[in-house]
Design a protein around this motif. Sequence first.
Motif, PDB file in Angstrom:
ATOM      1  N   GLU A 127       0.787  -1.135  -0.061  1.00  0.00           N
ATOM      2  CA  GLU A 127       0.087  -0.088  -0.040  1.00  0.00           C
ATOM      3  C   GLU A 127       0.809   1.088   0.048  1.00  0.00           C
ATOM      4  N   GLN A 130       2.688   1.794  -3.604  1.00  0.00           N
ATOM      5  CA  GLN A 130       1.654   2.042  -4.332  1.00  0.00           C
ATOM      6  C   GLN A 130       1.219   3.751  -4.096  1.00  0.00           C
ATOM      7  N   HIS A 131       0.989   3.987  -3.039  1.00  0.00           N
ATOM      8  CA  HIS A 131       0.676   5.453  -2.466  1.00  0.00           C
ATOM      9  C   HIS A 131       1.742   6.527  -2.687  1.00  0.00           C
ATOM     10  N   GLU A 132       2.804   6.040  -2.056  1.00  0.00           N
ATOM     11  CA  GLU A 132       3.902   6.924  -1.960  1.00  0.00           C
ATOM     12  C   GLU A 132       4.872   7.158  -3.044  1.00  0.00           C
ATOM     13  N   GLY A 134       3.897   5.617  -6.192  1.00  0.00           N
ATOM     14  CA  GLY A 134       3.445   5.849  -7.468  1.00  0.00           C
ATOM     15  C   GLY A 134       3.495   4.780  -8.367  1.00  0.00           C
TER      16      GLY A 134
END
Length: 237
Positions: A127, A130-132, A134
Amino acid sequence: MPQRPIIALDFPNKEEIISFLNHFPSEESLYVKVGMELFYQEGPEIVTWLKSLGHDVFLDLKLHDIPNTVESAMRGLAKLGVSMTNVHAAGGINMMEGALRGLKEGSVDGNRPLLIAVTQLTSTSEEAMQHEQGLMMTLEDSVIHYAKMSQIAGLDGVVCSALEANTIKKHTSTDFICLTPGIRPLGAAVGDQQRVVTPGGARDLSANFIVVGRPITRANNPYQAYQEIKKEWNGEV
């Protein structure tokens, strides 16, 4: 010969290392990791001192910069005679190739240190990646991608979770090194690690090296903790 766990000397200064090593027989050769915290406080002399005691050193600085800068830095670090060092695979193939050239050119005895690349830190969750970062892929796909890049660049292996070692070897080669931090004996505190494995689990998953920090360095009896982890790592329990 039994394999040695690499002990992460994540201490702020030489005095604390001396206190820690006093728990070990002076004649026993250890494999130790010197990371940023210690190296930036004590400088290259800490590596020279540890080697003078008969220990092998994994210099864990995770270089990541433009290719020329990393090449020059590795040329200098190679003169310390460490057994292994690393870069971030995210720096790219050209940077990793430069690091390898620097190590070859700087090695004083012609035997360059092993060079491995960090794929994804074992403190990174899918997570968070993917979030930090990209990266819209699975964590495993990212690790495999970085491992294949590292092999193309000519590196000896990667830093990864033991959970990924078998898969990495399938996509690279059986002799491609997988060095695995995030090692915790059963019942030990996980701390800030996300993808953890026991010493025996890492062996079963085809890891080549394991790095162990707090379960040894913060133990009431560090030498006993080291011996127990070493036995499990070598399949003796």
